[in-house]
Design a protein around this motif. Sequence first.
Motif, PDB file in Angstrom:
ATOM      1  N   CYS A 182       0.881  -1.267  -0.117  1.00 28.44           N
ATOM      2  CA  CYS A 182       0.111   0.000  -0.024  1.00 28.44           C
ATOM      3  C   CYS A 182       0.722   1.096   0.008  1.00 28.44           C
ATOM      4  N   HIS A 184       0.148   3.929   0.972  1.00 30.31           N
ATOM      5  CA  HIS A 184      -0.206   4.872   2.322  1.00 30.31           C
ATOM      6  C   HIS A 184       1.120   4.701   3.442  1.00 30.31           C
ATOM      7  N   CYS A 200      -6.581  -2.402   1.658  1.00 31.53           N
ATOM      8  CA  CYS A 200      -5.500  -2.464   2.704  1.00 31.53           C
ATOM      9  C   CYS A 200      -6.216  -2.614   3.822  1.00 31.53           C
ATOM     10  N   ALA A 205      -7.733   1.656   2.384  1.00 34.35           N
ATOM     11  CA  ALA A 205      -7.474   2.101   1.197  1.00 34.35           C
ATOM     12  C   ALA A 205      -7.849   1.196   0.410  1.00 34.35           C
ATOM     13  N   MET A 213      -5.354   4.467  -7.112  1.00 32.65           N
ATOM     14  CA  MET A 213      -6.272   4.473  -5.999  1.00 32.65           C
ATOM     15  C   MET A 213      -7.837   4.394  -6.249  1.00 32.65           C
ATOM     16  N   TYR A 215      -9.915   4.152  -3.392  1.00 31.32           N
ATOM     17  CA  TYR A 215     -10.671   4.830  -1.965  1.00 31.32           C
ATOM     18  C   TYR A 215      -9.283   5.132  -1.250  1.00 31.32           C
ATOM     19  N   GLY A 216      -9.170   6.305  -0.709  1.00 35.18           N
ATOM     20  CA  GLY A 216      -8.001   6.664   0.108  1.00 35.18           C
ATOM     21  C   GLY A 216      -8.210   5.966   1.529  1.00 35.18           C
ATOM     22  N   PRO A 217      -7.048   5.985   2.307  1.00 37.42           N
ATOM     23  CA  PRO A 217      -7.524   5.492   3.756  1.00 37.42           C
ATOM     24  C   PRO A 217      -8.378   6.549   4.592  1.00 37.42           C
ATOM     25  N   LEU A 224      -3.711   8.816  -2.753  1.00 33.16           N
ATOM     26  CA  LEU A 224      -2.444   7.929  -2.666  1.00 33.16           C
ATOM     27  C   LEU A 224      -1.694   7.945  -4.064  1.00 33.16           C
TER      28      LEU A 224
END
Lengths: 244, 189
Positions: A182, A184, A200, A205, A213, A215-217, A224
């Motif tokens: 990942c 992130h 993740c 994420a 990417m 979805y983000g965390p 990301l």
Amino acid sequence: MSPASSPLRGAIERLSGYVDDLLAERRPRRFLARSADELRLLQAAAHLRGARPSADRPDPDFLADLRQRLAAVPLPERASAHISPTVERVSRRRLLTRVTALIAGLAAGVAAGFGVGRFSSPAPGPSQTSPAGVVPPANGRWYRVAALDDVPAGKVVRFSAGTLVGHLVNTGERLDAVSAVCTHLGCILRWSKREREFQCPCHGAAFEPGGAMKYGPRSYRQPLPPLPAIETYVEKGQIYVWTT
Amino acid sequence: MPDGQPFPRPAPQPADASPLERLYDAVGEKLYRFFYRQVGSREEAEDLTSEVFLKAASLLDTSRDESAQRAWLREVARTALADYWRRFYRAPREFAEETFRPPRSLRDGPTEASRADQLPDLLARLPKNYRQVLELRFLQGCSVRETAAALGLSPGNVKVLQYRAIHRAAELGFAPEPGEGRESDEPGF
């Protein structure tokens, strides 16, 4: 002795450093010789080092360990009895385009079981590059990571090779490989068949199969970077990735 | 068997050794020695040997006879060696294969455990100052500084002398010799 000119000075220093590494039993540091003549001096130095009396005796532990590793390798199926004794002489970049051709051929229903080198013409179009760039270790080598038969169209398979962990993605049109780390905080992603995304486990994420990417965390607003791509090639039904 | 066996006991061979293992037992050590003499580094030679046999583990055609298997392995070994040198000079693989030929004195088969006279033979053909610097460096393992002290030179001059000596050694024994066959480059099995 007259002082050397500057390019020669560099070659003298590089050769001396190379000899120092050989004498210290270190793995020689990598650098690029500036000319074929300079390469021949390195080869001559390596040969001088290798020609010392009895220096070529192998470490018995190494021989025994390698034998054990070989015994542990499962024997592959040997459907076709003809394997060319010559090794494919194809550049990495051409191989990349040929991988695309191979996968396309499989998707079109062409019979499998022949080497990638049999393709008479490289696939048209640009070679596959990811927006994130490719993981390009200069000192890498090809690792065999899976049989092509084990990664049918639509399937995603985790692999590890050397220091690298990644996923093989057969889109049905081509075979890609992306890092499984990942971007992130470095957790190892897992593939969700249902969502068709890399997820993740640490902060939620998610990434598309192509590495972008999705979805983000959680509670992290910045987008990301996509997952770096990894070079792949296929030869005689085996998938290889390039890494250190 | 009476006491005091006249011959060392042969290493036990498991009856179920695979073709790959049999090939390894026959030529694995020879291949290592070949690589070591080419690259002059134990670690690198071990990596190259492993690389070739692990490739054989997946690609060796065990339905062919042993001489065909060996020929295949030699080809893979030569390719691996050419690829090794390409890490130091970005040239087509064919070039790296062509540029390198072991010197004649080092081309005999790698079966003997000791060829104690090889490097001294080569050094004996060099002018005295070249021979001295290579002896101190390659045979005695002296550092540049120690070599400088022994020869009464500055470290910078030792590096220049060493460069010229290796250049001469390459000219004498390491240069490609036109008209020679390729079989002498083989790993010796």
